[in-house]
Design an enzyme around this catalytic site. Sequence first.
Site, PDB file in Angstrom:
ATOM      1  N   ASP A  85      -2.092   2.176   1.764  1.00 31.47           N
ATOM      2  CA  ASP A  85      -1.310   1.319   2.569  1.00 31.47           C
ATOM      3  C   ASP A  85       0.005   1.845   3.063  1.00 31.47           C
ATOM      4  OD1 ASP A  85      -3.289  -0.887   2.135  1.00 31.47           O
ATOM      5  OD2 ASP A  85      -1.914  -1.365   0.281  1.00 31.47           O
ATOM      6  N   GLU A 114      -5.678  -8.171   8.905  1.00 33.98           N
ATOM      7  CA  GLU A 114      -4.460  -8.157   7.800  1.00 33.98           C
ATOM      8  C   GLU A 114      -3.446  -6.893   8.204  1.00 33.98           C
ATOM      9  OE1 GLU A 114      -5.849  -7.937   3.703  1.00 33.98           O
ATOM     10  OE2 GLU A 114      -7.180  -6.170   4.162  1.00 33.98           O
TER      11      GLU A 114
HETATM   12  O1  FUB Z   1      -3.690  -2.659  -0.996  1.00 31.17           O
HETATM   13  C1  FUB Z   1      -3.921  -4.183  -1.227  1.00 31.17           C
HETATM   14  C2  FUB Z   1      -4.490  -4.757  -0.048  1.00 31.17           C
HETATM   15  O2  FUB Z   1      -5.493  -4.109   0.645  1.00 31.17           O
HETATM   16  C3  FUB Z   1      -3.408  -4.618   1.175  1.00 31.17           C
HETATM   17  O3  FUB Z   1      -2.511  -5.312   1.119  1.00 31.17           O
HETATM   18  C4  FUB Z   1      -4.314  -4.805   2.443  1.00 31.17           C
HETATM   19  O4  FUB Z   1      -3.791  -4.377   3.602  1.00 31.17           O
HETATM   20  C5  FUB Z   1      -5.575  -3.940   1.969  1.00 31.17           C
HETATM   21  O5  FUB Z   1      -5.195  -2.601   2.276  1.00 31.17           O
END
Ligand code: FUB
Length: 446
Positions: A34, A207
């Site tokens: 991320d 997301e």
């Molecule tokens: O790293 C945990 C979660 O996985 C993140 O918050 C999302 O964006 C995905 O990458």
Amino acid sequence: MKRSLHYALLVGFMVIVSTTNAQNPLIMNQYTADPSARVFGGQVYVYPSHDILATKGHGRIGWFCMQDYHVFSSPNLTDWTDHGVIVSQNKVNWVDSNAYSMWAPDCIDRNGKFYFYFPSQVKASYGRGFGVGVAISDKPYGPFIPQQEPIKGVHGIDPNVFIDKDGQAYLYWAQGNIFAAKLKDNMLELASEPKILGDLPDKGLKEGPYLFERKGIYYLTYPHVANKIERLEYAMSKNPLGPFTFGGVIMDESASGCWTNHQSIIEFKNQWLLFYHNDDLSPNFDKARSIRADSLFFNEDGTIRKVIPTLRGAGVTRANKQIQIDRYSDASKQGVTVDYVDTANRMKGWKATFDLKGAWIRYNAVDFGKKTSKSVEVMATSADGGAVEIRLGKIDGPIIGTAKIQKSGDWQLTKSNLSKTTVGKHDLFIILKGSNSAAIDWIRFE
Ligand code: FUB
């Protein structure tokens, strides 16, 4: 691939470690995901999630597990400094410190302060699910002081902050859909009701929002499960809160099957860059990820050209450092394979095995500097001994030398003189001479 540790300094509670890695993945000594990249004071700072492996009683086995955040910086996309832990779950008042859920963060500067936004599962006294908090510092690398309370009215993950040219700040986050709201000048409270950015593709999880502006266009980028796993998409608008028009795919689904991806986009030294992640160091468990960067280009009409992930990445490699040719720009269709140096410790990196006469690797952007290189060293192993020819620019470009490889069942360093002196920046071709196979870990010029 082996990391070169230049120095390790203890500054207060922060460990600062420099590693040289011009290729993908960017960080080789820990899992990172991320990546939220920013340019502060002429340096690139990357604020990633820090994946660790859950153990009994520490996180949920088989799931994401994160207990803290590090920040990394680089002046050139090649030399990365790990500034150590900046925020951890057991030092934040509102965070459930048994949750190991310090997911994707972001950071932004305003009036000389740096605001680090991070999500985590809240303590029972704060309700359920994820909240988003802020930690503040005078420097991009900390120390960051977490606020006592999470931001009121924000329930979800993956915060992203954008400050428009008129000074208005916006917060974006995700909870199945993508939400956005204005932020007050204090950067700590919402200044408007959260709004779902409902003009994005309506099916499939979205997301990881990341918004940036270029030439009056606001680009909202986000991972989206259009099929089975996430791919990176974007939408465009004339306004930070939309309405947005779908723009296309920035990066297709991971070829190795990493379920998540997560992006940020910056301009650094006149080059646009996409930061993202994949499962390079953990191919069998995609909750232990590694951050990467590749160049990104726009079309004349402002649309984004699809980015094809590379091993080579975006940094220039200095000729007198270990050149990890297994992170190549291109290779012959036959006769080159890449494997881990040590499958029991994948963080040792990869090796490239040549097993066909004339098999080649192209490795772009090697800087020999102003001083002439006179010799080449190769860390390699070959049962019968062998050699690779090194050419500049093209497969039939000028030969600068032949690097001999000693006959050995183990890794050996062999030094050979170059036949031609070399200065400046070049793409290299490394070509197997003869038909004796050889595995190469790295090469280096002196
Ligand atoms: O790293 C945990 C979660 O996985 C993140 O918050 C999302 O964006 C995905 O990458």
